[in-house]
Motif scaffolding. Structure first.
Motif, mmCIF file in Angstrom:
data_model
loop_
_atom_site.group_PDB
_atom_site.id
_atom_site.type_symbol
_atom_site.label_atom_id
_atom_site.label_comp_id
_atom_site.label_asym_id
_atom_site.label_seq_id
_atom_site.Cartn_x
_atom_site.Cartn_y
_atom_site.Cartn_z
ATOM 1 N N GLU A 1 21.926 -22.706 24.906
ATOM 2 C CA GLU A 1 22.066 -23.578 26.261
ATOM 3 C C GLU A 1 22.452 -22.658 26.873
ATOM 4 O OE1 GLU A 1 22.840 -27.990 23.310
ATOM 5 O OE2 GLU A 1 24.315 -26.722 24.602
ATOM 6 N N ALA A 2 22.955 -22.157 27.284
ATOM 7 C CA ALA A 2 24.089 -21.144 28.577
ATOM 8 C C ALA A 2 22.697 -20.361 28.760
ATOM 9 C CB ALA A 2 25.306 -21.010 28.574
ATOM 10 N N PHE A 3 22.720 -19.573 27.740
ATOM 11 C CA PHE A 3 21.488 -18.417 28.386
ATOM 12 C C PHE A 3 20.225 -19.084 28.187
ATOM 13 C CE2 PHE A 3 18.501 -15.241 26.065
ATOM 14 C CZ PHE A 3 18.743 -13.965 27.031
ATOM 15 N N HIS A 4 19.615 -20.101 27.662
ATOM 16 C CA HIS A 4 18.287 -20.926 27.885
ATOM 17 C C HIS A 4 18.081 -21.027 28.873
ATOM 18 C CE1 HIS A 4 14.133 -22.371 27.599
ATOM 19 N NE2 HIS A 4 14.947 -23.750 27.743
ATOM 20 N N GLY A 5 19.547 -21.562 30.129
ATOM 21 C CA GLY A 5 19.480 -22.592 30.911
ATOM 22 C C GLY A 5 18.987 -20.783 31.824
ATOM 23 N N ALA A 6 19.887 -19.996 32.290
ATOM 24 C CA ALA A 6 19.800 -18.501 32.736
ATOM 25 C C ALA A 6 18.593 -18.564 32.742
ATOM 26 C CB ALA A 6 21.150 -17.653 32.746
ATOM 27 N N ILE A 7 18.132 -17.935 31.761
ATOM 28 C CA ILE A 7 16.532 -17.365 31.216
ATOM 29 C C ILE A 7 15.547 -18.865 32.603
ATOM 30 C CG2 ILE A 7 14.896 -17.545 30.382
ATOM 31 C CD1 ILE A 7 16.644 -16.136 28.185
ATOM 32 N N VAL A 8 15.670 -19.656 32.758
ATOM 33 C CA VAL A 8 14.947 -20.830 33.399
ATOM 34 C C VAL A 8 15.338 -20.311 34.888
ATOM 35 C CG1 VAL A 8 14.965 -23.532 33.941
ATOM 36 C CG2 VAL A 8 14.929 -22.475 31.638
ATOM 37 N N SER A 9 16.592 -20.103 34.753
ATOM 38 C CA SER A 9 16.903 -19.747 36.229
ATOM 39 C C SER A 9 16.038 -18.934 37.002
ATOM 40 C CB SER A 9 18.147 -20.367 36.461
ATOM 41 O OG SER A 9 18.943 -21.101 36.413
ATOM 42 N N ALA A 10 16.162 -17.616 36.241
ATOM 43 C CA ALA A 10 15.481 -16.888 36.150
ATOM 44 C C ALA A 10 14.122 -16.367 36.328
ATOM 45 C CB ALA A 10 16.061 -15.483 34.567
ATOM 46 N N GLU A 11 14.092 -16.940 35.823
ATOM 47 C CA GLU A 11 12.133 -17.453 35.900
ATOM 48 C C GLU A 11 11.770 -17.654 37.374
ATOM 49 O OE1 GLU A 11 11.007 -19.359 32.463
ATOM 50 O OE2 GLU A 11 10.423 -17.596 31.188
ATOM 51 N N SER A 12 12.535 -18.825 37.833
ATOM 52 C CA SER A 12 12.241 -19.575 38.862
ATOM 53 C C SER A 12 12.721 -18.340 39.975
ATOM 54 C CB SER A 12 13.539 -20.984 39.074
ATOM 55 O OG SER A 12 13.351 -22.137 38.194
ATOM 56 N N PHE A 13 13.937 -17.965 39.970
ATOM 57 C CA PHE A 13 14.112 -17.002 41.375
ATOM 58 C C PHE A 13 12.600 -16.138 41.344
ATOM 59 C CE2 PHE A 13 15.435 -13.185 42.308
ATOM 60 C CZ PHE A 13 15.766 -13.161 43.492
ATOM 61 N N LEU A 14 12.075 -15.419 39.987
ATOM 62 C CA LEU A 14 11.420 -14.470 40.027
ATOM 63 C C LEU A 14 10.121 -15.344 40.990
ATOM 64 C CD1 LEU A 14 11.989 -12.513 36.895
ATOM 65 C CD2 LEU A 14 11.901 -11.785 39.323
ATOM 66 N N ARG A 15 9.065 -16.459 40.313
ATOM 67 C CA ARG A 15 8.390 -17.222 41.322
ATOM 68 C C ARG A 15 8.788 -17.636 42.673
ATOM 69 N NH1 ARG A 15 9.001 -20.487 36.422
ATOM 70 N NH2 ARG A 15 9.667 -22.286 37.695
ATOM 71 N N VAL A 16 9.724 -17.640 43.382
ATOM 72 C CA VAL A 16 9.989 -18.018 45.143
ATOM 73 C C VAL A 16 10.637 -16.623 45.479
ATOM 74 C CG1 VAL A 16 11.628 -18.476 45.721
ATOM 75 C CG2 VAL A 16 10.933 -20.108 43.735
ATOM 76 N N GLU A 17 11.055 -15.029 44.567
ATOM 77 C CA GLU A 17 10.634 -14.398 44.989
ATOM 78 C C GLU A 17 9.433 -13.271 45.233
ATOM 79 O OE1 GLU A 17 12.965 -10.281 46.537
ATOM 80 O OE2 GLU A 17 13.170 -12.685 46.250
ATOM 81 N N MET A 18 8.262 -13.893 44.306
ATOM 82 C CA MET A 18 7.181 -13.344 45.139
ATOM 83 C C MET A 18 6.437 -14.123 46.183
ATOM 84 S SD MET A 18 6.567 -11.168 43.112
ATOM 85 C CE MET A 18 4.862 -10.149 43.044
ATOM 86 N N ASP A 19 6.578 -15.067 46.049
ATOM 87 C CA ASP A 19 6.689 -15.653 47.902
ATOM 88 C C ASP A 19 6.601 -14.803 49.212
ATOM 89 O OD1 ASP A 19 4.669 -17.498 46.289
ATOM 90 O OD2 ASP A 19 6.635 -18.863 46.226
ATOM 91 N N PHE A 20 7.742 -13.815 48.765
ATOM 92 C CA PHE A 20 7.730 -13.471 50.460
ATOM 93 C C PHE A 20 8.295 -12.101 50.032
ATOM 94 C CE2 PHE A 20 11.094 -17.392 49.924
ATOM 95 C CZ PHE A 20 11.386 -17.688 50.544
ATOM 96 N N LEU A 21 7.631 -11.532 48.950
ATOM 97 C CA LEU A 21 7.284 -10.069 49.033
ATOM 98 C C LEU A 21 5.796 -9.607 48.997
ATOM 99 C CD1 LEU A 21 9.160 -8.909 45.501
ATOM 100 C CD2 LEU A 21 9.867 -9.097 47.893
#
Length: 135
Positions: free
Chosen positions: A115-135
Motif C-alpha cells: 500500500e505504501a509503495f502504491h501510494g508513492a507511485i501515485v504521488s510520483a505520477e502526479s509529480f511528473l504530470r505537474v512537472e511537465m507543465d513547468f518544463l
C-alpha cells in the motif's frame, strides 16, 4: 477542465525503468558531495541496489529522472518510500509528498508495504504530470 480517465498517467516522454538504479543518480550525487557521502545518502539507495521495490522514470530528452525507493535504514521500526528527482539542471532533490510508510513488525496491518509503495507511485505520477507543465 478535470482529469480524464483516457489521459495517460504519466507524460509519454517519461519512460519507466524499474530493473536497476540508473547510474545517473550516483553520478549526480558524487558531483554534489563526496563519493563517500553519496554512497551513504538515503541509506545507500543510490549506490547499493539491494532493497526492493523501486520505481523509476527517465526522460532522455531532458536527462532527468524520478525515483521511488526506500529512504529509511533497514533497522528502523518504520519504513518509508521517498521520491527523489534529478531535474535537468544536474542535482538530486527530495520531493516532499504525503508520507508513504509502513511498520515491518506488523506486515498485515494497513498501511502495508504494498500500500505504501502504491501510494508513492501515485504521488510520483502526479509529480511528473505537474512537472511537465513547468518544463
Amino acid at each position: 477542465m478535470g482529469f480524464r480517465s483516457d489521459q495517460p498517467l504519466v507524460p509519454a516522454v517519461w519512460q519507466r525503468h524499474d530493473t536497476v538504479i540508473l547510474p545517473l543518480w550516483r553520478e549526480r550525487l558524487c558531483m554534489e558531495m563526496s563519493p563517500l557521502a553519496a554512497s551513504r545518502y538515503a541509506s545507500g539507495l543510490f549506490s547499493e541496489d539491494r532493497r526492493r521495490p523501486i520505481a523509476q522514470w527517465f526522460n532522455p530528452a531532458l536527462n532527468a529522472a524520478l525515483l521511488v525507493g526506500l529512504e529509511t535504514p533497514a533497522e528502523w521500526p518504520v519504513q518509508r518510500f521517498g521520491l527523489f528527482y534529478a531535474p535537468p539542471q544536474g542535482c538530486v532533490q527530495r520531493v516532499h509528498t504525503n508520507l508513504h510508510e509502513w511498520f515491518p513488525r506488523k506486515p498485515r496491518v494497513s498501511p502495508t508495504e504494498d500500500e505504501a509503495f502504491h501510494g508513492a507511485i501515485v504521488s510520483a505520477e502526479s509529480f511528473l504530470r505537474v512537472e511537465m507543465d513547468f518544463l
